[in-house]
Design a protein around this motif. Structure first.
Motif, PDB file in Angstrom:
ATOM      1  N   LEU A  63       0.811  -1.207   0.000  1.00  0.00           N
ATOM      2  CA  LEU A  63       0.000   0.000   0.000  1.00  0.00           C
ATOM      3  C   LEU A  63       0.850   1.265   0.000  1.00  0.00           C
ATOM      4  CD1 LEU A  63      -2.725  -1.062   2.606  1.00  0.00           C
ATOM      5  CD2 LEU A  63      -2.876  -1.101   0.107  1.00  0.00           C
ATOM      6  N   SER A  64       2.160   1.117   0.156  1.00  0.00           N
ATOM      7  CA  SER A  64       3.099   2.246   0.169  1.00  0.00           C
ATOM      8  C   SER A  64       2.794   3.228   1.287  1.00  0.00           C
ATOM      9  CB  SER A  64       3.082   2.963  -1.192  1.00  0.00           C
ATOM     10  OG  SER A  64       3.478   2.090  -2.216  1.00  0.00           O
ATOM     11  N   ARG A  65       2.294   2.726   2.396  1.00  0.00           N
ATOM     12  CA  ARG A  65       2.027   3.575   3.567  1.00  0.00           C
ATOM     13  C   ARG A  65       3.200   3.397   4.526  1.00  0.00           C
ATOM     14  NH1 ARG A  65      -3.939   1.753   5.202  1.00  0.00           N
ATOM     15  NH2 ARG A  65      -3.382   2.959   7.061  1.00  0.00           N
ATOM     16  N   TRP A  66       4.332   3.995   4.141  1.00  0.00           N
ATOM     17  CA  TRP A  66       5.567   3.770   4.875  1.00  0.00           C
ATOM     18  C   TRP A  66       5.554   4.434   6.238  1.00  0.00           C
ATOM     19  CZ3 TRP A  66       7.397  -0.070   2.475  1.00  0.00           C
ATOM     20  CH2 TRP A  66       7.292  -0.173   1.080  1.00  0.00           C
ATOM     21  N   ALA A  67       4.925   5.590   6.345  1.00  0.00           N
ATOM     22  CA  ALA A  67       4.855   6.264   7.651  1.00  0.00           C
ATOM     23  C   ALA A  67       4.039   5.433   8.640  1.00  0.00           C
ATOM     24  CB  ALA A  67       4.252   7.658   7.482  1.00  0.00           C
ATOM     25  N   ASP A  68       2.926   4.871   8.183  1.00  0.00           N
ATOM     26  CA  ASP A  68       2.116   4.028   9.065  1.00  0.00           C
ATOM     27  C   ASP A  68       2.867   2.757   9.434  1.00  0.00           C
ATOM     28  OD1 ASP A  68       0.162   5.920   8.801  1.00  0.00           O
ATOM     29  OD2 ASP A  68      -0.947   4.848   7.233  1.00  0.00           O
ATOM     30  N   ALA A  69       3.590   2.200   8.459  1.00  0.00           N
ATOM     31  CA  ALA A  69       4.370   1.000   8.754  1.00  0.00           C
ATOM     32  C   ALA A  69       5.457   1.289   9.785  1.00  0.00           C
ATOM     33  CB  ALA A  69       4.992   0.460   7.469  1.00  0.00           C
ATOM     34  N   LEU A  70       6.068   2.487   9.689  1.00  0.00           N
ATOM     35  CA  LEU A  70       7.105   2.853  10.656  1.00  0.00           C
ATOM     36  C   LEU A  70       6.522   3.000  12.060  1.00  0.00           C
ATOM     37  CD1 LEU A  70      10.062   3.638  11.070  1.00  0.00           C
ATOM     38  CD2 LEU A  70       9.444   6.000  10.538  1.00  0.00           C
ATOM     39  N   LYS A  71       5.331   3.573  12.155  1.00  0.00           N
ATOM     40  CA  LYS A  71       4.689   3.697  13.469  1.00  0.00           C
ATOM     41  C   LYS A  71       4.398   2.321  14.062  1.00  0.00           C
ATOM     42  CE  LYS A  71       2.507   8.168  12.531  1.00  0.00           C
ATOM     43  NZ  LYS A  71       1.203   8.874  12.330  1.00  0.00           N
ATOM     44  N   ALA A  72       3.974   1.387  13.207  1.00  0.00           N
ATOM     45  CA  ALA A  72       3.701   0.037  13.692  1.00  0.00           C
ATOM     46  C   ALA A  72       4.971  -0.636  14.197  1.00  0.00           C
ATOM     47  CB  ALA A  72       3.064  -0.793  12.573  1.00  0.00           C
ATOM     48  N   CYS A  73       6.093  -0.380  13.516  1.00  0.00           N
ATOM     49  CA  CYS A  73       7.364  -0.963  13.969  1.00  0.00           C
ATOM     50  C   CYS A  73       7.824  -0.330  15.287  1.00  0.00           C
ATOM     51  CB  CYS A  73       8.433  -0.783  12.903  1.00  0.00           C
ATOM     52  SG  CYS A  73       8.135  -1.732  11.391  1.00  0.00           S
ATOM     53  N   ASP A  74       7.580   0.981  15.443  1.00  0.00           N
ATOM     54  CA  ASP A  74       7.997   1.656  16.678  1.00  0.00           C
ATOM     55  C   ASP A  74       7.228   1.147  17.888  1.00  0.00           C
ATOM     56  OD1 ASP A  74       9.857   3.122  15.301  1.00  0.00           O
ATOM     57  OD2 ASP A  74       8.537   4.850  14.999  1.00  0.00           O
ATOM     58  N   LYS A  75       6.006   0.695  17.672  1.00  0.00           N
ATOM     59  CA  LYS A  75       5.227   0.167  18.794  1.00  0.00           C
ATOM     60  C   LYS A  75       5.837  -1.113  19.350  1.00  0.00           C
ATOM     61  CE  LYS A  75       0.792   2.147  17.408  1.00  0.00           C
ATOM     62  NZ  LYS A  75      -0.602   1.843  16.950  1.00  0.00           N
ATOM     63  N   LEU A  76       6.596  -1.821  18.504  1.00  0.00           N
ATOM     64  CA  LEU A  76       7.225  -3.074  18.923  1.00  0.00           C
ATOM     65  C   LEU A  76       8.684  -2.867  19.308  1.00  0.00           C
ATOM     66  CD1 LEU A  76       5.745  -5.349  16.130  1.00  0.00           C
ATOM     67  CD2 LEU A  76       4.960  -5.170  18.490  1.00  0.00           C
ATOM     68  N   ALA A  77       9.049  -1.625  19.647  1.00  0.00           N
ATOM     69  CA  ALA A  77      10.447  -1.326  19.974  1.00  0.00           C
ATOM     70  C   ALA A  77      10.902  -2.020  21.247  1.00  0.00           C
ATOM     71  CB  ALA A  77      10.639   0.188  20.107  1.00  0.00           C
ATOM     72  N   CYS A  78       9.950  -2.430  22.082  1.00  0.00           N
ATOM     73  CA  CYS A  78      10.337  -3.100  23.330  1.00  0.00           C
ATOM     74  C   CYS A  78      10.935  -4.474  23.067  1.00  0.00           C
ATOM     75  CB  CYS A  78       9.120  -3.223  24.253  1.00  0.00           C
ATOM     76  SG  CYS A  78       7.734  -4.086  23.480  1.00  0.00           S
ATOM     77  N   VAL A  79      10.595  -5.076  21.929  1.00  0.00           N
ATOM     78  CA  VAL A  79      11.158  -6.370  21.576  1.00  0.00           C
ATOM     79  C   VAL A  79      12.575  -6.147  21.058  1.00  0.00           C
ATOM     80  CG1 VAL A  79      10.867  -8.461  20.207  1.00  0.00           C
ATOM     81  CG2 VAL A  79       8.862  -7.189  21.009  1.00  0.00           C
ATOM     82  N   GLU A  80      13.512  -6.866  21.588  1.00  0.00           N
ATOM     83  CA  GLU A  80      14.922  -6.652  21.238  1.00  0.00           C
ATOM     84  C   GLU A  80      15.146  -6.971  19.760  1.00  0.00           C
ATOM     85  OE1 GLU A  80      19.377  -7.992  22.731  1.00  0.00           O
ATOM     86  OE2 GLU A  80      17.562  -8.869  23.599  1.00  0.00           O
ATOM     87  N   GLU A  81      15.690  -5.962  19.015  1.00  0.00           N
ATOM     88  CA  GLU A  81      16.028  -6.088  17.607  1.00  0.00           C
ATOM     89  C   GLU A  81      14.823  -6.530  16.772  1.00  0.00           C
ATOM     90  OE1 GLU A  81      19.329  -8.617  17.062  1.00  0.00           O
ATOM     91  OE2 GLU A  81      20.653  -7.503  18.400  1.00  0.00           O
ATOM     92  N   SER A  82      13.638  -6.223  17.221  1.00  0.00           N
ATOM     93  CA  SER A  82      12.444  -6.637  16.478  1.00  0.00           C
ATOM     94  C   SER A  82      12.171  -5.643  15.368  1.00  0.00           C
ATOM     95  CB  SER A  82      11.248  -6.733  17.427  1.00  0.00           C
ATOM     96  OG  SER A  82      10.098  -7.096  16.704  1.00  0.00           O
ATOM     97  N   PHE A  83      11.967  -6.148  14.141  1.00  0.00           N
ATOM     98  CA  PHE A  83      11.606  -5.343  12.981  1.00  0.00           C
ATOM     99  C   PHE A  83      12.637  -4.239  12.701  1.00  0.00           C
ATOM    100  CE2 PHE A  83       7.529  -6.975  14.563  1.00  0.00           C
ATOM    101  CZ  PHE A  83       7.074  -7.609  13.424  1.00  0.00           C
ATOM    102  N   ALA A  84      13.896  -4.455  13.004  1.00  0.00           N
ATOM    103  CA  ALA A  84      14.934  -3.441  12.749  1.00  0.00           C
ATOM    104  C   ALA A  84      15.125  -3.246  11.253  1.00  0.00           C
ATOM    105  CB  ALA A  84      16.251  -3.856  13.413  1.00  0.00           C
ATOM    106  N   PHE A  85      15.144  -4.344  10.494  1.00  0.00           N
ATOM    107  CA  PHE A  85      15.307  -4.220   9.049  1.00  0.00           C
ATOM    108  C   PHE A  85      14.102  -3.521   8.421  1.00  0.00           C
ATOM    109  CE2 PHE A  85      14.595  -5.760   4.733  1.00  0.00           C
ATOM    110  CZ  PHE A  85      15.816  -5.468   4.134  1.00  0.00           C
ATOM    111  N   GLU A  86      12.915  -3.846   8.910  1.00  0.00           N
ATOM    112  CA  GLU A  86      11.704  -3.225   8.373  1.00  0.00           C
ATOM    113  C   GLU A  86      11.681  -1.721   8.662  1.00  0.00           C
ATOM    114  OE1 GLU A  86      11.844  -6.033   9.893  1.00  0.00           O
ATOM    115  OE2 GLU A  86      11.062  -7.471   8.416  1.00  0.00           O
ATOM    116  N   ARG A  87      12.140  -1.332   9.859  1.00  0.00           N
ATOM    117  CA  ARG A  87      12.225   0.090  10.195  1.00  0.00           C
ATOM    118  C   ARG A  87      13.211   0.800   9.271  1.00  0.00           C
ATOM    119  NH1 ARG A  87      14.356   1.703  14.376  1.00  0.00           N
ATOM    120  NH2 ARG A  87      13.089   3.554  14.822  1.00  0.00           N
TER     121      ARG A  87
END
Length: 575
Positions: free
Chosen positions: A2-26
């Motif tokens: 969907l090319s909604r990169w800003a929304d995808a980044l917010k979703a990745c930031d919500k999982l920042a508590c998980v160690e190294e989670s979604f780092a590549f996606e961010r």
């Protein structure tokens, strides 16, 4: 997707508590949002060891976008050495070397690898770009031809999957959007090689890329179009001259002179060069010098349309309309008969108050287009000239010429034109009344024979009322009443009782006091002593005849006594 990169980044930031989670996606979201330093920082915290090295590929792409072409090329070359089957890595490595102004390293990287050229047309294309930067134009042209063949072969393989009726042939694939970049680069090589045939072919390639495309054809990349447009302007002397004229318009005279020197050296004898020379001289307030430049060019190239039109414009700016008309008269007959040119010449003759020459100019244009047996374009030209002629004839009150123009318009252009028919009848009414009556019969007057005059006279005058659409419930009248504005209650003054209003207010309350009936003018203090009596009487005032203050006699006597010295006697006069 969907090319909604800003929304995808917010979703990745919500999982920042998980160690190294979604780092590549961010990191990839930052990359798509053009936030490259943040992307590199996020990528550094990733321990992605997935097969294929997606982390290294993303890092190489980020460095390419940041302009670090050397590091990017080294990473792609290392990735290609680890995976020789992926030719896309080598394509990106060549692109990085060429973008980093290292075409020799790109050529060296492809040495001894001729067998892999057939695997991808992008390799041939990038190598051709390296050859262009190195000045090896013949080698570049050969590689571009190889790239085109490979690309067409790949496109034909893709057409086999289409239905039989939708398959395109090799000739139809010449304008495919995938070939546009190859065509533009080929035209660039031809343009740099020079020569009349090469330049002509380069221009045709540029025009093929820039022409409008149908909805069925794919859209060409905007950067490819931009390169084609820029190169096409540089290819033509008109483009250089337009650039020079733009510098003049921007009041950059010195820069315009430098460009003019280049134009004179590259396109000697071109009419646009003479036009630019005249423009530079005129900008320097040397109108005579501009005229001499154009006259000298016309001496060597008589009948040059661009020089003659420029000379006519120069004369018109100096209010020399006779010379301007004479300059346009030197144009070829086809150019003189052009409706726009004819209209300008007519305007010049009218400024000189010479209507005969204006009519003669239009008669010549009418004769030229009447003798043509062409298609719709010639008829359209004739129609425009006839309209100009009819307007001029009406302005000059030349009924015969107006009748001639209107009649020819009805015979050659549009026989059902009511405006032209009315104009013909009006023009012939004073010249040939019999023919005017014949053409007047062709005018279609509305028929009122079906109407009864007595019935119309005795009938009532119709009244027009606002039509209200009735709804399904038949409540149109209620809706109309609801739409009416409500009457507002009148506002009364404070403590006013409308039931017991009391005495009526003074009708003169809004008039100025001096205009009211009970107003009496009071006498001012300075008018108190005005004369009130018969003519010649004077104001009598007790205070006017009485001195107010001490006696002057006593004051003068005392002052004389004080000023007289002691022991002296006053001199007595003779009796």
């Amino acid at each position: 997707s969907l090319s909604r990169w800003a929304d995808a980044l917010k979703a990745c930031d919500k999982l920042a508590c998980v160690e190294e989670s979604f780092a590549f996606e961010r990191a990839y979201c930052f990359y798509r949002l053009n936030q490259f330093p943040e992307a590199l920082k996020a990528l550094g915290s990733s321990n992605d060891n997935e097969e294929g090295g997606r982390k290294d590929r993303l890092e190489a792409q980020i460095k390419y976008r940041m302009g670090d072409y050397a590091a990017c090329a080294q990473m792609y070359e290392r990735l290609y050495n680890d995976d020789p089957e992926d030719t896309g890595l080598l394509v990106n490595a060549l692109a990085s070397r060429i973008s980093g102004d290292q075409p020799h390293k790109a050529i060296a990287a492809m040495a001894g690898k001729e067998e892999i050229f057939e695997a991808s047309y992008e390799l041939c294309f990038n190598l051709a770009c390296a050859y262009i930067d190195e000045g090896r134009l013949e080698d570049a042209e050969a590689k571009l031809q190889d790239a085109k063949k490979i690309c067409v072969a790949e496109l034909l393989e893709g057409e086999e999957d289409e239905e039989e009726g939708d398959r395109r042939t090799e000739a139809e694939l010449e304008n495919h959007e995938e070939l546009a970049a190859i065509q533009v680069q080929t035209a660039t090589v031809l343009q740099r090689l020079g020569g009349e045939e090469a330049l002509k072919k380069a221009g045709s390639l540029y025009n093929a890329v820039l022409k409008p495309r149908s909805s069925k054809e794919g859209e060409i990349d905007v950067t490819v179009k931009a390169v084609a447009c820029n190169n096409l302007v540089a290819l033509r002397p008109e483009g250089e001259s337009l650039f020079c004229l733009a510098l003049l318009q921007a009041r950059k005279l010195d820069a315009a002179k430098i460009e003019l020197q280049k134009l004179t050296a590259d396109f000697k004898g071109h009419p646009r060069v003479a036009v630019v020379q005249a423009a530079v001289a005129f900008k320097e307030k040397k109108a005579k010098g501009a005229e001499e430049v154009l006259q000298a060019y016309l001496t060597e190239h008589p009948g040059s349309e661009e020089a003659l039109i420029c000379l006519a414009q120069l004369h018109a700016q100096q209010n020399r309309y006779k010379d301007a008309a004479e300059a346009l008269d030197q144009l070829p007959r086809a150019s003189r008969a052009n409706p726009r040119t004819a209209e300008v010449v007519v305007a010049f003759h009218q400024r000189q108050k010479n209507p005969d020459k204006a009519v003669a100019c239009l008669r010549d244009a009418i004769s030229y287009w009447s003798g043509k047996d062409g298609g719709e374009e010639d008829e359209d030209m004739l129609a425009q000239v006839l309209r100009i002629a009819s307007r001029l004839a009406i302005q000059l009150k030349d009924k015969a010429f107006a009748a001639e123009a209107f009649q020819l318009y009805l015979e050659r252009v549009d026989g059902s034109d009511v405006e032209a028919l009315c104009g013909l009848v009006q023009a012939l009414a004073s010249v040939d009344p019999q023919r005017a009556a014949e053409y007047a019969q062709r005018l279609q007057v509305p028929d009122y024979a079906h109407l009864d005059p007595e019935e119309l006279e005795n009938g009532t005058i119709p009244k027009y009322a606002h039509m209200v659409k009735r709804g399904a419930d038949g409540d149109a009248q209620k809706d109309q009443q609801a739409k009416k504005k409500k009457k507002r209650k009148p506002k009364y003054p404070k403590n006013y009782d409308p039931a017991n209003p009391g005495p009526a207010p003074d009708p003169e309350r809004w008039l100025p006091k001096r205009e009211r009936t009970e107003f009496k003018k009071k006498m001012r203090k300075k008018d108190k002593n005005l004369a009130r009596g018969p003519q010649g009487s004077m104001v009598v005032d007790e205070k006017a005849l009485r001195k107010t203050g001490p006696s002057t006699a006593q004051v003068e006597l005392s002052s004389d006594a004080a000023s007289r010295p002691k022991g002296t006697k006053t001199k007595k006069g003779k009796k």
